[in-house]
Design an enzyme around this catalytic site. Structure first.
Site, PDB file in Angstrom:
ATOM      1  N   HIS A  37       1.124  -1.565   0.491  1.00 15.70           N
ATOM      2  CA  HIS A  37      -0.147  -0.086   0.162  1.00 15.70           C
ATOM      3  C   HIS A  37       0.673   1.492  -0.119  1.00 15.70           C
ATOM      4  O   HIS A  37       0.307   2.516  -0.576  1.00 15.70           O
ATOM      5  CB  HIS A  37      -0.667   0.232   1.489  1.00 15.70           C
ATOM      6  N   SER A 186      -0.168  -9.091   1.841  1.00 14.61           N
ATOM      7  CA  SER A 186      -1.546  -8.664   1.760  1.00 14.61           C
ATOM      8  C   SER A 186      -1.229  -8.658   3.449  1.00 14.61           C
ATOM      9  O   SER A 186      -0.965  -9.299   3.715  1.00 14.61           O
ATOM     10  CB  SER A 186      -1.743  -9.900   0.661  1.00 14.61           C
TER      11      SER A 186
HETATM   12  P1  AMP Z   1      -6.269  -3.455  -0.985  1.00 15.13           P
HETATM   13  O1  AMP Z   1      -6.157  -2.514   0.949  1.00 15.13           O
HETATM   14  O2  AMP Z   1      -6.289  -5.052  -0.259  1.00 15.13           O
HETATM   15  O3  AMP Z   1      -7.632  -2.733  -1.112  1.00 15.13           O
HETATM   16  O4  AMP Z   1      -5.330  -3.300  -1.129  1.00 15.13           O
HETATM   17  C1  AMP Z   1      -5.503  -1.396  -1.615  1.00 15.13           C
HETATM   18  C2  AMP Z   1      -4.781  -1.432  -2.900  1.00 15.13           C
HETATM   19  O5  AMP Z   1      -3.331  -1.524  -2.397  1.00 15.13           O
HETATM   20  C3  AMP Z   1      -4.526  -2.022  -4.300  1.00 15.13           C
HETATM   21  O6  AMP Z   1      -4.835  -1.355  -5.019  1.00 15.13           O
HETATM   22  C4  AMP Z   1      -3.561  -3.007  -4.504  1.00 15.13           C
HETATM   23  O7  AMP Z   1      -3.908  -3.618  -5.694  1.00 15.13           O
HETATM   24  C5  AMP Z   1      -2.918  -2.391  -3.498  1.00 15.13           C
HETATM   25  N1  AMP Z   1      -1.772  -3.817  -2.940  1.00 15.13           N
HETATM   26  C6  AMP Z   1      -1.787  -4.782  -2.428  1.00 15.13           C
HETATM   27  N2  AMP Z   1      -1.003  -5.400  -1.565  1.00 15.13           N
HETATM   28  C7  AMP Z   1       0.079  -4.721  -2.938  1.00 15.13           C
HETATM   29  C8  AMP Z   1       1.335  -5.785  -3.192  1.00 15.13           C
HETATM   30  N3  AMP Z   1       2.499  -6.002  -2.576  1.00 15.13           N
HETATM   31  N4  AMP Z   1       2.128  -3.831  -4.015  1.00 15.13           N
HETATM   32  C9  AMP Z   1       1.836  -3.317  -4.927  1.00 15.13           C
HETATM   33  N5  AMP Z   1       0.011  -2.959  -4.472  1.00 15.13           N
HETATM   34  C10 AMP Z   1      -0.359  -3.750  -3.746  1.00 15.13           C
END
Ligand code: AMP
Length: 283
Positions: A37, A186
């Site tokens: 993030h 993640s």
């Molecule tokens: P989320 O909180 O899972 O909805 O993720 C928020 C944003 O962060 C989304 O655009 C995801 O694709 C991005 N994101 C989550 N994990 C990663 C990662 N390991 N590398 C790059 N971007 C990420």
């Protein structure tokens, strides 16, 4: 960093004349922030005058109530991280702010992009994602929107949605940030057992090997080899697809596609772990 919890308060701030003259970058998240993030945040800080991060665990994109219930919510440490990295503005709304009763739900045709891969395993998931991104864009009205390659299908769907709605917001894709052993970062990784965490390294290793194999084998052979590798290591595979990076349809040859992506989701300890790798991209 300013923290706003209501639509009215964030809009009051953003609509000030001196703010509207600035370039605004926006990073929507569900919190439990990690380096993945934060790389989106860093890029936005570099490219814009003002960066807004939102933290909202969007109920409409969860099919499984248990997954929603168990989603980590370490808000204090998230705020600390955002402050440390220099985020300008955090939007932290409650559900009633995002989905007020009088809001008319838009019907959005995702033209089948939401039916393959993740979509085949999570019905209505992408409708929920597009709905929340649409609403957050309406509130923040950013110049640039930052999303991770980690959720490639989500990125491709939002890209198409912005194109079709003639949005003025530019979408920027940020590469996957990985742990030292290759596991894609993640928010769900912290729920893995020690044994599960160790096993999880096989996912990225398989993808890297598949990328190598694609240089000498047919895509059908690449897929068969990768799938049997995952299964022989006791992996519970939801899907492993080699797809066109724009229409997300499964392909057996890369010639017709500008972008070719390998996407997989594997379950470890009952937790769904997504990963992908781009094996062709023409700019
Ligand atoms: P989320 O909180 O899972 O909805 O993720 C928020 C944003 O962060 C989304 O655009 C995801 O694709 C991005 N994101 C989550 N994990 C990663 C990662 N390991 N590398 C790059 N971007 C990420």
């Amino acid at each position: 960093m300013f923290i706003f919890k209501t639509v009215k308060s964030i809009q009051n701030h953003l609509n000030k004349k001196q703010t509207r003259q600035k370039k605004i970058g926006f990073v929507p998240t569900m919190g439990a922030l990690h380096e993945g993030h934060l790389s989106l945040l860093k890029q936005s800080l570099k490219e814009n005058d003002l960066t807004v991060v939102s933290i909202f665990v969007n109920p409409t994109q969860f099919g499984d109530p248990e997954d929603l219930e168990k989603y980590p919510k370490p808000i204090e440490s998230d705020i600390e991280k955002l402050e440390k990295y220099g985020c300008d503005l955090l939007f932290l709304p409650e559900t009633k702010e995002v989905y007020p009763h009088n809001r008319v739900k838009k019907e959005i045709n995702l033209r089948g992009l939401d039916k393959t891969m993740e979509g085949a395993h999570r019905p209505n998931h992408f409708a929920g994602v597009v709905g929340v991104v649409d609403r957050l864009l309406e509130i923040v009205q950013p110049d640039r929107l930052y999303m991770g390659q980690k959720d490639y299908q989500q990125f491709a769907i939002i890209k198409q949605f912005l194109r079709r709605t003639k949005s003025k917001t530019e979408l920027i894709r940020i590469p996957i940030v990985r742990e030292a052993d290759g596991l894609a970062m993640s928010s769900r990784n912290i729920r893995l057992s020690d044994a599960g965490r160790k096993k999880a390294v096989i996912i990225s290793q398989t993808l890297y090997q598949a990328r190598e194999d694609s240089k000498t084998m047919t895509l059908t052979e690449v897929k068969q080899k990768a799938l049997s590798h995952l299964k022989s290591n006791g992996m519970d595979v939801d899907y492993f697809e080699i797809a066109d990076g724009d229409n997300l349809q499964s392909i057996t040859t890369s010639e017709q596609s500008d972008t070719v992506i390998i996407c997989t989701t594997v379950r470890i300890d009952g937790i769904r772990l997504l990963d992908n790798i781009i094996i062709k991209e023409s700019h």
